[in-house]
Design a protein around this motif. Structure first.
Motif, short mmCIF file in Angstrom:
data_model
loop_
_atom_site.label_atom_id
_atom_site.label_comp_id
_atom_site.label_asym_id
_atom_site.label_seq_id
_atom_site.Cartn_x
_atom_site.Cartn_y
_atom_site.Cartn_z
N LYS A 99 0.83 -1.20 0.00
CA LYS A 99 0.00 0.00 0.00
C LYS A 99 0.86 1.26 0.00
N GLN A 102 2.07 1.69 -3.52
CA GLN A 102 1.00 2.16 -4.40
C GLN A 102 0.71 3.64 -4.19
N SER A 137 -3.52 -5.03 -14.42
CA SER A 137 -3.82 -5.94 -13.32
C SER A 137 -4.67 -7.10 -13.82
N ASP A 139 -6.28 -8.99 -11.46
CA ASP A 139 -7.20 -9.23 -10.36
C ASP A 139 -8.34 -8.22 -10.42
N THR A 141 -10.75 -7.82 -8.52
CA THR A 141 -11.20 -7.32 -7.22
C THR A 141 -10.23 -6.31 -6.61
N ASP A 142 -9.06 -6.16 -7.21
CA ASP A 142 -8.04 -5.26 -6.67
C ASP A 142 -8.24 -3.86 -7.26
N ASN A 143 -9.24 -3.15 -6.76
CA ASN A 143 -9.53 -1.82 -7.29
C ASN A 143 -8.39 -0.84 -7.04
N GLY A 145 -5.17 -1.55 -6.86
CA GLY A 145 -4.10 -1.84 -7.81
C GLY A 145 -4.42 -1.33 -9.22
N GLN A 188 -11.19 -4.39 -14.59
CA GLN A 188 -12.46 -3.75 -14.27
C GLN A 188 -13.46 -3.96 -15.40
#
Length: 251
Positions: A99, A102, A137, A139, A141-143, A145, A188
């Motif tokens: 985090k 990021q 990305s 993933d 679900t990794d908003n 990222g 997304q």
């Protein structure tokens, strides 16, 4: 919680001038730089909010000179650590907390929006950090990222507006993540497509169920209508009597 509160307050551009005038930058800068030394016992969550505050402050170009060129006020930090906030942000490329990395990328991306910062950003090697986070990305679900990836791509776009720096970016092979980001469906978008497909399938199933129920209702109405006709021909409800009545009519 104080760090979270400061980060939220710094998201209001109208209050940033007052916060800087009250000396906000110095403790945020000091905590961020201190966390780069693994020997220091610094709370990672607090550092995350410090970096988020820096990212918010980096939205306004008027704040950039202090973040790029003004050294920390603490003498020990000046002697042993990065010489500016930008230098500290560059150091977070290898930080142990994802985090923190990021949020540092978010701050660098905002600083890239100002052409006056481009040379300093390149000198500190921040372009390589942006290129690392520009990869799409996988993933859905990794908003967080995915948002960082968007910001990294935006930062590279800002740097590429400089005629000399864009040549250096090509030499540093930043085209690979950019091409992947341009050609791959984002996580997304994929998640949205999957959700839309699920909703479409659910809608189709509901329509089939409704159609089946409608057919059942029509069958029931037909049965009721047939029963009514029989009852009209023979109030007693005896089919044989109805036939007898029809035979009598023929005679």
């Amino acid at each position: 919680m104080a760090g979270l509160c400061i980060a939220n307050l710094s998201s209001n551009l109208a209050t940033q001038g007052v916060m800087l005038a009250e000396g906000l930058l110095e403790p945020v800068q000091r905590l961020s730089i201190a966390s780069l030394d693994p020997k220091n016992m610094v709370d990672a969550e607090t550092v995350r909010y410090c970096l988020l505050t820096i990212a918010n402050l980096a939205v306004l170009p008027a704040n950039h000179p202090r973040m790029l060129y003004e050294p920390p006020l603490d003498k020990d930090t000046v002697d042993n650590g990065p010489k500016s906030i930008l230098a500290a942000l560059a150091g977070f490329a290898g930080h142990g907390d994802i985090k923190c990395r990021q949020n540092a990328v978010l701050a660098i991306g905002n600083l890239c929006s100002n052409p006056s910062n481009h040379v300093a950003i390149m000198e500190l090697g921040c372009a390589a950090t942006l290129a690392t986070y520009a990869y799409p990305s996988t993933d859905a679900t990794d908003n967080a990222g995915i948002n960082v990836q968007f910001q990294a791509v935006a930062g590279l776009r800002g740097l590429a507006s400089h005629p000399t720096i864009r040549v250096q970016l090509m030499r540093d092979n930043v085209m690979e993540p950019l091409m992947l980001a341009a050609t791959a469906t984002s996580a997304q978008a994929k998640a949205f497509d999957d959700k839309a497909g699920d909703e479409a399938g659910s809608k189709e199933a509901k329509e089939k169920k409704a159609k089946k129920e409608e057919e059942v209702n029509l069958d029931e109405l037909d049965d009721v209508a047939a029963t009514g006709q029989t009852a009209a021909g023979n109030p007693g409800g005896n089919p044989g009597g109805a036939l007898a009545g029809q035979g009598k009519g023929q005679g």
